[in-house]
Design a protein around this motif. Structure first.
Motif, PDB file in Angstrom:
ATOM      1  N   LYS A 158      27.596  31.072  18.669  1.00  0.00           N
ATOM      2  CA  LYS A 158      26.380  30.592  19.322  1.00  0.00           C
ATOM      3  C   LYS A 158      25.865  31.666  20.272  1.00  0.00           C
ATOM      4  O   LYS A 158      26.613  32.288  21.000  1.00  0.00           O
ATOM      5  CB  LYS A 158      26.676  29.314  20.103  1.00  0.00           C
ATOM      6  CG  LYS A 158      27.029  28.123  19.218  1.00  0.00           C
ATOM      7  CD  LYS A 158      27.304  26.890  20.045  1.00  0.00           C
ATOM      8  CE  LYS A 158      27.641  25.705  19.149  1.00  0.00           C
ATOM      9  NZ  LYS A 158      27.955  24.478  19.924  1.00  0.00           N
ATOM     10  N   GLY A 159      24.563  31.869  20.227  1.00  0.00           N
ATOM     11  CA  GLY A 159      23.971  32.880  21.091  1.00  0.00           C
ATOM     12  C   GLY A 159      23.956  34.266  20.497  1.00  0.00           C
ATOM     13  O   GLY A 159      23.426  35.194  21.123  1.00  0.00           O
ATOM     14  N   SER A 160      24.497  34.436  19.282  1.00  0.00           N
ATOM     15  CA  SER A 160      24.467  35.755  18.662  1.00  0.00           C
ATOM     16  C   SER A 160      23.028  36.141  18.325  1.00  0.00           C
ATOM     17  O   SER A 160      22.152  35.286  18.186  1.00  0.00           O
ATOM     18  CB  SER A 160      25.317  35.767  17.384  1.00  0.00           C
ATOM     19  OG  SER A 160      24.749  34.936  16.399  1.00  0.00           O
ATOM     20  N   VAL A 161      22.788  37.435  18.223  1.00  0.00           N
ATOM     21  CA  VAL A 161      21.434  37.928  17.939  1.00  0.00           C
ATOM     22  C   VAL A 161      20.921  37.351  16.626  1.00  0.00           C
ATOM     23  O   VAL A 161      19.751  36.943  16.513  1.00  0.00           O
ATOM     24  CB  VAL A 161      21.430  39.466  17.883  1.00  0.00           C
ATOM     25  CG1 VAL A 161      20.062  39.976  17.443  1.00  0.00           C
ATOM     26  CG2 VAL A 161      21.798  40.047  19.245  1.00  0.00           C
ATOM     27  N   GLU A 162      21.801  37.287  15.619  1.00  0.00           N
ATOM     28  CA  GLU A 162      21.380  36.775  14.308  1.00  0.00           C
ATOM     29  C   GLU A 162      20.934  35.322  14.388  1.00  0.00           C
ATOM     30  O   GLU A 162      19.924  34.935  13.782  1.00  0.00           O
ATOM     31  CB  GLU A 162      22.538  36.908  13.305  1.00  0.00           C
ATOM     32  CG  GLU A 162      22.896  38.330  12.935  1.00  0.00           C
ATOM     33  CD  GLU A 162      23.892  38.942  13.915  1.00  0.00           C
ATOM     34  OE1 GLU A 162      24.329  40.070  13.662  1.00  0.00           O
ATOM     35  OE2 GLU A 162      24.220  38.288  14.938  1.00  0.00           O
ATOM     36  N   ILE A 163      21.685  34.515  15.140  1.00  0.00           N
ATOM     37  CA  ILE A 163      21.337  33.100  15.263  1.00  0.00           C
ATOM     38  C   ILE A 163      20.059  32.930  16.078  1.00  0.00           C
ATOM     39  O   ILE A 163      19.190  32.105  15.746  1.00  0.00           O
ATOM     40  CB  ILE A 163      22.491  32.311  15.891  1.00  0.00           C
ATOM     41  CG1 ILE A 163      23.686  32.265  14.918  1.00  0.00           C
ATOM     42  CG2 ILE A 163      22.063  30.905  16.252  1.00  0.00           C
ATOM     43  CD1 ILE A 163      23.378  31.617  13.589  1.00  0.00           C
ATOM     44  N   GLN A 164      19.889  33.696  17.136  1.00  0.00           N
ATOM     45  CA  GLN A 164      18.661  33.616  17.930  1.00  0.00           C
ATOM     46  C   GLN A 164      17.442  33.959  17.072  1.00  0.00           C
ATOM     47  O   GLN A 164      16.401  33.291  17.147  1.00  0.00           O
ATOM     48  CB  GLN A 164      18.753  34.558  19.128  1.00  0.00           C
ATOM     49  CG  GLN A 164      19.755  34.135  20.182  1.00  0.00           C
ATOM     50  CD  GLN A 164      19.787  35.085  21.364  1.00  0.00           C
ATOM     51  OE1 GLN A 164      18.793  35.738  21.682  1.00  0.00           O
ATOM     52  NE2 GLN A 164      20.929  35.185  22.018  1.00  0.00           N
ATOM     53  N   ARG A 165      17.571  35.001  16.283  1.00  0.00           N
ATOM     54  CA  ARG A 165      16.458  35.413  15.427  1.00  0.00           C
ATOM     55  C   ARG A 165      16.160  34.348  14.364  1.00  0.00           C
ATOM     56  O   ARG A 165      15.003  34.054  14.060  1.00  0.00           O
ATOM     57  CB  ARG A 165      16.788  36.752  14.768  1.00  0.00           C
ATOM     58  CG  ARG A 165      15.630  37.340  13.963  1.00  0.00           C
ATOM     59  CD  ARG A 165      16.044  38.638  13.308  1.00  0.00           C
ATOM     60  NE  ARG A 165      16.360  39.645  14.320  1.00  0.00           N
ATOM     61  CZ  ARG A 165      17.396  40.472  14.259  1.00  0.00           C
ATOM     62  NH1 ARG A 165      18.233  40.403  13.252  1.00  0.00           N
ATOM     63  NH2 ARG A 165      17.597  41.366  15.205  1.00  0.00           N
ATOM     64  N   TYR A 166      17.236  33.756  13.815  1.00  0.00           N
ATOM     65  CA  TYR A 166      17.053  32.729  12.790  1.00  0.00           C
ATOM     66  C   TYR A 166      16.418  31.479  13.395  1.00  0.00           C
ATOM     67  O   TYR A 166      15.545  30.848  12.778  1.00  0.00           O
ATOM     68  CB  TYR A 166      18.404  32.404  12.156  1.00  0.00           C
ATOM     69  CG  TYR A 166      18.324  31.507  10.940  1.00  0.00           C
ATOM     70  CD1 TYR A 166      17.343  31.686   9.972  1.00  0.00           C
ATOM     71  CD2 TYR A 166      19.233  30.480  10.747  1.00  0.00           C
ATOM     72  CE1 TYR A 166      17.270  30.871   8.852  1.00  0.00           C
ATOM     73  CE2 TYR A 166      19.176  29.658   9.627  1.00  0.00           C
ATOM     74  CZ  TYR A 166      18.187  29.856   8.695  1.00  0.00           C
ATOM     75  OH  TYR A 166      18.121  29.049   7.586  1.00  0.00           O
ATOM     76  N   ASP A 167      16.833  31.115  14.619  1.00  0.00           N
ATOM     77  CA  ASP A 167      16.221  29.970  15.298  1.00  0.00           C
ATOM     78  C   ASP A 167      14.733  30.206  15.520  1.00  0.00           C
ATOM     79  O   ASP A 167      13.902  29.309  15.309  1.00  0.00           O
ATOM     80  CB  ASP A 167      16.913  29.718  16.637  1.00  0.00           C
ATOM     81  CG  ASP A 167      18.275  29.057  16.475  1.00  0.00           C
ATOM     82  OD1 ASP A 167      18.587  28.630  15.357  1.00  0.00           O
ATOM     83  OD2 ASP A 167      19.018  28.986  17.476  1.00  0.00           O
ATOM     84  N   ALA A 168      14.390  31.421  15.970  1.00  0.00           N
ATOM     85  CA  ALA A 168      12.983  31.747  16.207  1.00  0.00           C
ATOM     86  C   ALA A 168      12.191  31.682  14.909  1.00  0.00           C
ATOM     87  O   ALA A 168      11.047  31.205  14.883  1.00  0.00           O
ATOM     88  CB  ALA A 168      12.866  33.141  16.828  1.00  0.00           C
ATOM     89  N   PHE A 169      12.801  32.141  13.828  1.00  0.00           N
ATOM     90  CA  PHE A 169      12.133  32.076  12.527  1.00  0.00           C
ATOM     91  C   PHE A 169      11.870  30.627  12.130  1.00  0.00           C
ATOM     92  O   PHE A 169      10.769  30.274  11.685  1.00  0.00           O
ATOM     93  CB  PHE A 169      13.004  32.769  11.473  1.00  0.00           C
ATOM     94  CG  PHE A 169      12.537  32.571  10.058  1.00  0.00           C
ATOM     95  CD1 PHE A 169      11.527  33.358   9.530  1.00  0.00           C
ATOM     96  CD2 PHE A 169      13.086  31.576   9.251  1.00  0.00           C
ATOM     97  CE1 PHE A 169      11.084  33.170   8.222  1.00  0.00           C
ATOM     98  CE2 PHE A 169      12.655  31.384   7.951  1.00  0.00           C
ATOM     99  CZ  PHE A 169      11.654  32.181   7.446  1.00  0.00           C
ATOM    100  N   LYS A 170      12.874  29.769  12.294  1.00  0.00           N
ATOM    101  CA  LYS A 170      12.710  28.375  11.895  1.00  0.00           C
ATOM    102  C   LYS A 170      11.695  27.653  12.776  1.00  0.00           C
ATOM    103  O   LYS A 170      10.974  26.764  12.296  1.00  0.00           O
ATOM    104  CB  LYS A 170      14.071  27.655  11.941  1.00  0.00           C
ATOM    105  CG  LYS A 170      15.019  28.103  10.841  1.00  0.00           C
ATOM    106  CD  LYS A 170      16.245  27.227  10.751  1.00  0.00           C
ATOM    107  CE  LYS A 170      17.111  27.349  11.974  1.00  0.00           C
ATOM    108  NZ  LYS A 170      18.353  26.534  11.834  1.00  0.00           N
ATOM    109  N   GLU A 171      11.649  28.008  14.042  1.00  0.00           N
ATOM    110  CA  GLU A 171      10.647  27.405  14.924  1.00  0.00           C
ATOM    111  C   GLU A 171       9.231  27.725  14.461  1.00  0.00           C
ATOM    112  O   GLU A 171       8.322  26.904  14.577  1.00  0.00           O
ATOM    113  CB  GLU A 171      10.850  27.906  16.361  1.00  0.00           C
ATOM    114  CG  GLU A 171      12.069  27.329  17.042  1.00  0.00           C
ATOM    115  CD  GLU A 171      12.313  27.978  18.395  1.00  0.00           C
ATOM    116  OE1 GLU A 171      11.588  28.950  18.714  1.00  0.00           O
ATOM    117  OE2 GLU A 171      13.210  27.528  19.121  1.00  0.00           O
ATOM    118  N   THR A 172       9.046  28.930  13.930  1.00  0.00           N
ATOM    119  CA  THR A 172       7.704  29.363  13.525  1.00  0.00           C
ATOM    120  C   THR A 172       7.382  28.980  12.094  1.00  0.00           C
ATOM    121  O   THR A 172       6.289  28.478  11.801  1.00  0.00           O
ATOM    122  CB  THR A 172       7.580  30.893  13.682  1.00  0.00           C
ATOM    123  OG1 THR A 172       7.903  31.258  15.027  1.00  0.00           O
ATOM    124  CG2 THR A 172       6.162  31.353  13.368  1.00  0.00           C
TER     125      THR A 172
END
Length: 812
Positions: A61-75
Motif C-alpha cells: 500500500k502506498g507504492s508508486v505503482e498503486i498510487q498511479r493505478y488509483d489515479a488512473f482508475k479515478e480518471t
C-alpha cells in the motif's frame, strides 16, 4: 572460542531441553492447559482473517505503482473486464438488434457494482451531412428501413478501426460486450463516515454470478454460442480453484499423513499427537495472519497444506526416539525427557533453517510472496515451539503401551539402513567423486533454466473460461491492455496538432510490432475520435481520416463529440485535456516478456513525444504485474543465495567445524540442483509458484542433513570412529529421517491433485527434492564425513570400536 567451549554450549543446550522435558513431565496438565489457553486466545481472532486477490493486494500500500493505478482508475475507470461473446449469423437483423438492446439494458440495470457496458448498442456511428456532424448508435434498436442507409451502416461497422476486433470480429460473426465494474467501493462506518476501498473478490463474484444469470435466458435465443470470459472471470476462476485446492489439500494431508504415521508407528498415539500438533500449528499461524492484518492471497493459500507437512517433522523425530527409549524399558517420563535432550538441538536447527529458507522471500516486491516467506518462517518456528511445549505433555498424559523392541528388528528397515551405512563407508571416494561430478553438471544445467509467468498455461485445456479467452483472441486478436498515460503538464495541452499527429504516427507504427513472444493488435486514443470526426465533417471523405493541422478545428471536433457522447471523450482524456490515455492491446502472453514490450514502447514514445514535453507513464494490470513479476523472479533467484549462506553458517555453527560445515551443504544443495537440471532438460520453466520451491526445498532438504550431522557428531566425539558413528546414526536417527521424508514427500505430492499445472509441478518438484535429499543424506553425507575424518583409520587400521577407551577423542 576453543573446541571444548564449542562442544560445551551444545551440550548445555541439549541438557536444557532434557531438563525442560523433566519439568513438563512433572506437571503436564498445567503446561498443556497454559499452552492451549494461548492457542485458544489466538484462534479466537481467526474470524478476522480476510482474503484478497485484488491486483492492489500484490503490491505494498502506498507504492508508486498503486498510487498511479488509483489515479488512473479515478480518471478513466478500471481496465479489468468481463467479456461476453456471441456467435451470430447476421447482426443487422431487427430481431438481433432488439435482443442486444434488451441484454445491454439488463446488464446496466441489474449487474451489481456495474460502471459501464460497452457494446454495439452504445458504440458511435459518426458521420456527416451538409457540414453537420451526426453521432448515432452503431446498432440502433430500430434498424434503418432504407436499404441504402442500412448498407452505409453495415459498411461503416465492418470497416471501423475503432470497433473491428474489439466489439465485432473481422468476419462480422462474433459480437462482444464488455462489462466494467466500478473502480472502488464505499462503505460507511459506525460514525456515518464514508470510506473508499478497493473492489474486492466478493463484489466481483456478485457481478459474475448476476451476469451468468442474466445470460442464461438468452442462450439459444440471441445466439447458440454465448460465452463469458475476460480478465475478471479468469481471476475469479483461479481463486475458486485455490479455494477448492485449499479444502482438498488440507483433507488429504491429514488423511494420508495419518495413514503413514499409523503404518510406521503402529500406535494410535503416534497418529493422534503429530496430527494435533499439525492442526494447532496451522491454526496459530493463520491466527497470527489475522491478528497482524495479513489477508489470504494467491501464494499464501498454499500455507495450510505446507504447514501440515512441515509441522509434523519435529513430532516424528521426538516420538521416534521416545518410543525407542520407552520400549527399551525406560520410565515414560525419563524416556520423554531423554528424547527431548537427544533431538531438541537438532529440531531447533532444522526449524530455524526451514524458516531461513522461507524468510528469504520476505523482501520480495510482491506482498503475497513476501507474506508466504514471513508466515511460512513463523509457522516453522511455531511448529517447533508447539512440539517442545505440547507434545511432551501429551506423552506424559496419554496412555502409551510398551512394545517389544524386536518387533522392528525383523522388518526391512534396519537391514536397509545398515546397507546404506556399509556402502557409504566402504566406498566413500566413489560416492563423493560421483556426487561432486553430479553437483557440477547439475549446476551447469540448472543455471540455464528459464522463467515464466503465464496463468493461462496453468489451467486445464477443457476449462470453459480458458476456452472463451482463446476463442476471443482467435477471432478478435487481443485481450490484454497496456494503459499508457501521456501527461502534457498543462491544461488543454492535448489539443496540439503536431502532438496528436505524432501520436497518430506512433499508433500506426506499434500495431505492426511483433516478436516471437508478443504482438500488438490495436492502439486506441483520442486520435481515433478526432480522425473519425474529421472525416465526418468533410462529407465522409476517407482522405480526411486524419488529424487536422488546425488546433481550432480539433477543439471544435472534440467539443461536438463531447456534447453528444461525453463519456466517450472522458474515457480517453481527463477533464482538463491535460492527460491523454493510450491503450495498447495484445493477446495474452508470458508476463516474463512484459518488460521487453514496455521498455520498447516507452523508448518509442519518449523519442517521438519528447519535443512536446510529454511525460509517459505505464499503468494497468498487465504492465504492473508483468514488470513486477519479472523483478520478483529475479529477486527470488537471488534469495536462493541468501538462504544458502544463512543455512551454511548455521551448519558450521552446529557442527563446530568450518570445513565440515561447508562439506555438509553439498548433500543439501545437490537434490535441488538435480531437480532444477531435470526441469531444464524437460524445458519446464519456473513461474511465480514453482520458483518458490528452491528456498522452500533448501530449508527442508537440509533437515535430514542436520539430524544426521548432529547424531554423527555426538557419536564421533565419543568414539573417534567415523564408520561406527555413521552406522549407529543411520540405524537410529536414520529411521526418523526416513519417516519424516516419507511424510513430507506425501504431504507435497498432494499438490498433484490440484487443477492447476503449476501447482502440480510445485508438488512434484518439492517431493522429489525431499526424496533425493534423503538419499544424499544416506549416501553422500556419510561418505563425506568418512573421507573428512579418514586420519583416524590411517592411525588405527585394525582397532575395533570395542577396543577403544571410553574417553577416546576423535582425531581432528
Amino acid at each position: 572460542m576453543n573446541k571444548k567451549n564449542k562442544a560445551n554450549w551444545k551440550a548445555k543446550v541439549e541438557t536444557g531441553f532434557e531438563s525442560l522435558g523433566l519439568v513438563m513431565g512433572r506437571r503436564p496438565w498445567l503446561w498443556l492447559l497454559s499452552c492451549l489457553a494461548v492457542v485458544g486466545v489466538m484462534a479466537s481472532q481467526l474470524g478476522r482473517l480476510e482474503k484478497d486477490t485484488s491486483i492492489e493486494g500484490f503490491l505494498e500500500k502506498g507504492s508508486v505503482e498503486i498510487q498511479r493505478y488509483d489515479a488512473f482508475k479515478e480518471t478513466f475507470g478500471r481496465d479489468e473486464v468481463f467479456i461476453i461473446t456471441m456467435e451470430v449469423e447476421d447482426i443487422f437483423t431487427q430481431t438481433f438488434a432488439t435482443q442486444l438492446h434488451a441484454l445491454h439494458r439488463q446488464l446496466e440495470d441489474e449487474v451489481p457494482h456495474v460502471n459501464k457496458v460497452d457494446s454495439l448498442v452504445n458504440a458511435r456511428y459518426t458521420h456527416g451531412a451538409d457540414d453537420t456532424l451526426y453521432i448515432e448508435e452503431l446498432l440502433p434498436e430500430t434498424l434503418p428501413g432504407d436499404p441504402v442507409e442500412l448498407e452505409k451502416l453495415k459498411r461503416y461497422t465492418y470497416n471501423s478501426d475503432n470497433y473491428k476486433n474489439f466489439l465485432i470480429s473481422a468476419d462480422g460473426h462474433m459480437v462482444a460486450m464488455l462489462v466494467r465494474l466500478n473502480s472502488f467501493n464505499f462503505t460507511k462506518d459506525k460514525n456515518g463516515n464514508w470510506h473508499r476501498g478497493y473492489m474486492g473478490e466478493d463484489e466481483t463474484r456478485e457481478a459474475d454470478a448476476k451476469i451468468r444469470e442474466i445470460l442464461e435466458p438468452y442462450r439459444g435465443v440471441i445466439s447458440d454460442d454465448i460465452r463469458l470470459t475476460g480478465s475478471m472471470p479468469i481471476a475469479i476462476m483461479l481463486s475458486q480453484i485455490l479455494e477448492r485446492d485449499f479444502s482438498v489439500f488440507s483433507g488429504l494431508a491429514n488423511l494420508l499423513i495419518g495413514m503413514v504415521l499409523f503404518m510406521i508407528f503402529r500406535r494410535l498415539s503416534g497418529v493422534f499427537m503429530p496430527l494435533l500438533i499439525m492442526t494447532l500449528g496451522v491454526v496459530v499461524t493463520m491466527s497470527l495472519m489475522a491478528i497482524l492484518g495479513s489477508p489470504i492471497q494467491v501464494s499464501t493459500s498454499i500455507l495450510p497444506a505446507f504447514l501440515l507437512a512441515v509441522c509434523v517433522g519435529d513430532s516424528i523425530h521426538l516420538l521416534t526416539i521416545f518410543y525407542r527409549n520407552y520400549d527399551a524399558g525406560d520410565e515414560k517420563h525419563h524416556a520423554m525427557a531423554s528424547a527431548m535432550g537427544h533431538t531438541g538441538l537438532a529440531m531447533l536447527f532444522t526449524s530455524v533453517t526451514t524458516a531461513a529458507g522461507l524468510a528469504s522471500f520476505a523482501t520480495s516486491d510482491l506482498t503475497p510472496v513476501s507474506a508466504l516467506g514471513i508466515y511460512g518462517a513463523l509457522g516453522s518456528l511455531i511448529a517447533f515451539l508447539l512440539t517442545i511445549f505440547i507434545l511432551p505433555c501429551l506423552i506424559a498424559i496419554l496412555p502409551v503401551k510398551r512394545r517389544p523392541l524386536q518387533q522392528d528388528e525383523n522388518k526391512g528397515l534396519q537391514p536397509m539402513l545398515a546397507w546404506f551405512a556399509r556402502v557409504s563407508t566402504q566406498y566413500p571416494k566413489i560416492i563423493v567423486v560421483s556426487g561432486v561430478v553430479l553437483f557440477v553438471a547439475a549446476t551447469a544445467v540448472a543455471s540455464q533454466i528459464k522463467f515464466s509467468h503465464y496463468p493461462l498455461a496453468w489451467l486445464p485445456e477443457d476449462n470453459e473460461t480458458l476456452q472463451g479467452i482463446k476463442n476471443y483472441e482467435q477471432r478478435m486478436g487481443s485481450t490484454i491492455s497496456f494503459e499508457i498515460l501521456l501527461d502534457t503538464g498543462k491544461d488543454r495541452g492535448v489539443i496540439n496538432a503536431p502532438l496528436l499527429q505524432a501520436l497518430d504516427k506512433i499508433q500506426q507504427d506499434v500495431v505492426t510490432w511483433e516478436s516471437p513472444d508478443w504482438r500488438i493488435v490495436k492502439a486506441i486514443s483520442v486520435v481515433n475520435v478526432i480522425k473519425e470526426s474529421n472525416r465526418a465533417l468533410h462529407d465522409n471523405d476517407e482522405a480526411q481520416f486524419a488529424v487536422p493541422d488546425d488546433p481550432a478545428l480539433i477543439s471544435q471536433e472534440l467539443f461536438l463529440v463531447e456534447l453528444d457522447e461525453p463519456d466517450d471523450i472522458l474515457n480517453l482524456v481527463d477533464k482538463t485535456y491535460q492527460t491523454a490515455r493510450l491503450t495498447v492491446t495484445t493477446p495474452w502472453f508470458d508476463a516474463i516478456h512484459t518488460k521487453e514490450l514496455v521498455d520498447r514502447l516507452r523508448d518509442h514514445l519518449n523519442a517521438n513525444l519528447q519535443p512536446y514535453g510529454v511525460d509517459v507513464s505505464f499503468t494497468g494490470v498487465a504492465p504492473i504485474m508483468g514488470v513486477t513479476f519479472g523483478k520478483m523472479l529475479i529477486s527470488t533467484a537471488e534469495s536462493y543465495g541468501f538462504a544458502a549462506i544463512i543455512i551454511t553458517l548455521m551448519m558450521v555453527m552446529l557442527i563446530g567445524n568450518l570445513k565440515l560445515g561447508l562439506l555438509s551443504m553439498i548433500p543439501s544443495l545437490l537434490p535441488i540442483l538435480i531437480v532444477l537440471a531435470i526441469l531444464q532438460l524437460l524445458d519446464v520453466r519456473l513461474d511465480m509458484l514453482t520458483m518458490l520451491v528452491g528456498s522452500i526445498a533448501i530449508g527442508l532438504t537440509v533437515d535430514d542433513n542436520i539430524h544426521f550431522m548432529h547424531g554423527f557428531r555426538k557419536l564421533y566425539l565419543k568414539t573417534g570412529d567415523p564408520a561406527y558413528a555413521v552406522e549407529k546414526t543411520l540405524l537410529s536417527t536414520g529411521r526418523a529421517m526416513l519417516i519424516t521424508s516419507i511424510v513430507l514427500s506425501i504431504g507435497f505430492s498432494i499438490y498433484t491433485q490440484s487443477l492447476m499445472s503449476n501447482m502440480i509441478i510445485f508438488g512434484l518438484i518439492t517431493a522429489g527434492c525431499i526424496v533425493l535429499a534423503l538419499l544424499a543424506t544416506y549416501l553422500l553425507a556419510p561418505a563425506l564425513m568418512v573421507l573428512a575424518n579418514k586420519q583416524y583409520h590411517q592411525q588405527h587400521p585394525h582397532k575395533s570400536v570395542a577396543e577403544m577407551k571410553p574417553d577416546a577423542a576423535p582425531v581432528q
